[in-house]
Scaffold this active site. Sequence first.
Site, PDB file in Angstrom:
ATOM      1  N   ASP A 296     -10.279   2.882   2.588  1.00  0.00           N
ATOM      2  CA  ASP A 296     -10.558   2.253   3.891  1.00  0.00           C
ATOM      3  C   ASP A 296     -11.426   3.148   4.783  1.00  0.00           C
ATOM      4  O   ASP A 296     -12.307   2.668   5.496  1.00  0.00           O
ATOM      5  CB  ASP A 296      -9.247   1.929   4.621  1.00  0.00           C
ATOM      6  CG  ASP A 296      -8.558   0.704   4.030  1.00  0.00           C
ATOM      7  OD1 ASP A 296      -9.236  -0.128   3.395  1.00  0.00           O
ATOM      8  OD2 ASP A 296      -7.324   0.597   4.184  1.00  0.00           O
TER       9      ASP A 296
ATOM     10  N   LYS B 290       0.814  -1.228   0.000  1.00  0.00           N
ATOM     11  CA  LYS B 290       0.000   0.000   0.000  1.00  0.00           C
ATOM     12  C   LYS B 290       0.846   1.276   0.000  1.00  0.00           C
ATOM     13  O   LYS B 290       0.490   2.253  -0.651  1.00  0.00           O
ATOM     14  CB  LYS B 290      -0.959   0.013   1.196  1.00  0.00           C
ATOM     15  CG  LYS B 290      -2.081  -1.016   1.099  1.00  0.00           C
ATOM     16  CD  LYS B 290      -3.035  -0.860   2.276  1.00  0.00           C
ATOM     17  CE  LYS B 290      -4.129  -1.909   2.255  1.00  0.00           C
ATOM     18  NZ  LYS B 290      -5.137  -1.686   3.309  1.00  0.00           N
TER      19      LYS B 290
END
Length: 286
Positions: A111, A75
């Site tokens: 997220d 990420k």
Amino acid sequence: MDDSRETFVNHAFVAGYPIRHSRSPVIHGYWLKNLNLQGSYRTIEVTPDKFSDFISDLKSGTSGFKGGNITIPHKEAAFALADRPDDIASEIGAANTLWLEDGLVHATNTDGIGFTANLDALAPGWHRVETAVILGAGGASRAVIQSVRDRGVKTIHVLNRTVSRARELADRFGPAVHAQSLEALREVMSGAGLLINTTSLGMDGGEVPDLDFSSMRTDAVVTDIVYVPLKTPILRQAEAQGLRIVDGLGMLLHQAVPGFEKWFGRRPVVDAALRQLIIDDMAAHA
Ligand code: ATR
């Protein structure tokens, strides 16, 4: 069929290492089927030494993908290698969703959207509190801190075993965020309206210390971003003490929505059948 979007067959991926436990293909496969779209979504195992080549191939179009999800451990690298990270990904320093637009790799982090959409659906009004308590200062807590702050919670206590990591996040996310050690838990819970576990405590049924939620607001919400098991020990304790609880599975489902829309052109819906599909999948692979 007169909708020109339907004539394009787009392909998307989830890239990580290891990747075989990802449930994203089940989620996106469900939406592709339900919306009757021709695209595909598949897992790709990419080792860290190959990740930058993977992004180059995405950008040049040779891999044939419209975009995809990025998971552990890529990420941060995805954020660093993207041509156009948005403000959300830039503040977090990590991206989980990429898409190609005009030959450039765009990046965001969904997220936080997943986290808030889950609470909006299952505990409306959750953000109308003065004080929130967040356990954990790892990678996963960043999007949670950012989204709780952006929904207007004025005081956010971040407690972590390693306090220096909590301090880094307080510096990153500004004056609403206060770094604390785990010993401060009793004190900061008093009068708080929201408690979020982002640590791996209780994952796969592991031990968790006894918690006393009685000093929190009576309408407080307790949530966990861990979803294996669905009802983590922290949620179990909170429920037994009469608090509203929200499990973390919805965050996984809702964080997938923006990516799907970017790659396949339709906004999918998180419904009860999708949730059940993932619960069944987890049971089958337990
Ligand atoms: P993620 O990216 O999933 O958040 P991580 O970066 O490894 O994973 O962070 C895991 C979090 O769980 C951290 O906040 C970690 O605390 P430390 O920063 O002190 O390591 C926390 N954690 C893990 N095991 C724990 C334990 N037994 N007790 C308390 N906190 C724990």
